[in-house]
Write a protein that holds these residues in place. Sequence first.
Motif, PDB file in Angstrom:
ATOM      1  N   LEU A  17     -33.967  35.322  24.938  1.00 32.98           N
ATOM      2  CA  LEU A  17     -34.285  35.954  23.571  1.00 32.98           C
ATOM      3  C   LEU A  17     -34.508  34.597  22.491  1.00 32.98           C
ATOM      4  O   LEU A  17     -34.554  35.173  21.166  1.00 32.98           O
ATOM      5  CB  LEU A  17     -32.685  36.661  23.274  1.00 32.98           C
ATOM      6  CG  LEU A  17     -32.312  37.674  24.037  1.00 32.98           C
ATOM      7  CD1 LEU A  17     -30.944  38.103  23.827  1.00 32.98           C
ATOM      8  CD2 LEU A  17     -33.343  38.626  24.041  1.00 32.98           C
ATOM      9  N   ALA A  18     -34.665  33.461  22.989  1.00 33.82           N
ATOM     10  CA  ALA A  18     -34.888  32.417  22.106  1.00 33.82           C
ATOM     11  C   ALA A  18     -33.894  32.183  20.717  1.00 33.82           C
ATOM     12  O   ALA A  18     -34.108  31.851  19.897  1.00 33.82           O
ATOM     13  CB  ALA A  18     -36.349  32.792  21.377  1.00 33.82           C
ATOM     14  N   CYS A  19     -32.684  32.752  21.345  1.00 35.71           N
ATOM     15  CA  CYS A  19     -31.642  32.367  20.185  1.00 35.71           C
ATOM     16  C   CYS A  19     -30.791  31.301  20.526  1.00 35.71           C
ATOM     17  O   CYS A  19     -30.163  30.827  19.820  1.00 35.71           O
ATOM     18  CB  CYS A  19     -30.668  33.692  20.251  1.00 35.71           C
ATOM     19  SG  CYS A  19     -29.699  34.106  21.660  1.00 35.71           S
ATOM     20  N   CYS A  20     -30.908  30.909  21.647  1.00 42.26           N
ATOM     21  CA  CYS A  20     -30.123  29.603  22.283  1.00 42.26           C
ATOM     22  C   CYS A  20     -30.763  28.447  22.897  1.00 42.26           C
ATOM     23  O   CYS A  20     -31.826  28.978  23.586  1.00 42.26           O
ATOM     24  CB  CYS A  20     -28.948  29.993  22.965  1.00 42.26           C
ATOM     25  SG  CYS A  20     -27.929  31.341  22.274  1.00 42.26           S
ATOM     26  N   GLN A  21     -30.570  27.228  22.905  1.00 41.51           N
ATOM     27  CA  GLN A  21     -31.202  26.224  23.554  1.00 41.51           C
ATOM     28  C   GLN A  21     -30.137  25.295  24.266  1.00 41.51           C
ATOM     29  O   GLN A  21     -28.900  25.171  23.975  1.00 41.51           O
ATOM     30  CB  GLN A  21     -31.906  25.215  22.693  1.00 41.51           C
ATOM     31  CG  GLN A  21     -33.052  26.177  21.746  1.00 41.51           C
ATOM     32  CD  GLN A  21     -33.549  25.064  20.620  1.00 41.51           C
ATOM     33  OE1 GLN A  21     -33.179  23.871  20.444  1.00 41.51           O
ATOM     34  NE2 GLN A  21     -34.759  25.415  20.306  1.00 41.51           N
ATOM     35  N   ASN A  22     -30.677  24.693  25.428  1.00 37.00           N
ATOM     36  CA  ASN A  22     -29.940  23.857  26.216  1.00 37.00           C
ATOM     37  C   ASN A  22     -30.873  22.551  26.258  1.00 37.00           C
ATOM     38  O   ASN A  22     -32.182  22.829  26.687  1.00 37.00           O
ATOM     39  CB  ASN A  22     -29.590  24.268  27.460  1.00 37.00           C
ATOM     40  CG  ASN A  22     -28.304  25.177  27.407  1.00 37.00           C
ATOM     41  OD1 ASN A  22     -27.370  24.882  26.585  1.00 37.00           O
ATOM     42  ND2 ASN A  22     -28.127  26.339  28.010  1.00 37.00           N
ATOM     43  N   GLY A  23     -30.438  21.235  26.326  1.00 35.95           N
ATOM     44  CA  GLY A  23     -31.257  20.276  26.438  1.00 35.95           C
ATOM     45  C   GLY A  23     -31.302  19.824  28.132  1.00 35.95           C
ATOM     46  O   GLY A  23     -29.918  20.040  28.645  1.00 35.95           O
ATOM     47  N   MET A  24     -32.142  19.451  28.725  1.00 38.03           N
ATOM     48  CA  MET A  24     -32.061  18.779  30.084  1.00 38.03           C
ATOM     49  C   MET A  24     -32.864  17.741  30.254  1.00 38.03           C
ATOM     50  O   MET A  24     -34.139  17.727  29.728  1.00 38.03           O
ATOM     51  CB  MET A  24     -32.607  19.950  31.036  1.00 38.03           C
ATOM     52  CG  MET A  24     -32.540  19.655  32.419  1.00 38.03           C
ATOM     53  SD  MET A  24     -32.674  20.678  33.787  1.00 38.03           S
ATOM     54  CE  MET A  24     -30.923  21.524  33.514  1.00 38.03           C
TER      55      MET A  24
END
Length: 74
Positions: A17-24
Amino acid sequence: DSSVEGMGFSIMIEDALACCQNGMEFIWDEGTHTYPDEYPKEDEVIEIVGELKSYKEENYIYYYLDIEEYKIIE
């Protein structure tokens, strides 16, 4: 694999939904590419191909993307 520790590159991944992000964390060809010349620019949207891998450091398991290639999405 201790040879990948401390590389310090990451990518932000948005959910569907392009509302949350996580870094990897990621490694590209085992660190053989030159930063910043051969890396995507900050805030570019890219598609990556690679494998999810892990390494152990101080009794913790860390996951990273071993990137084979990427392309810029316009």
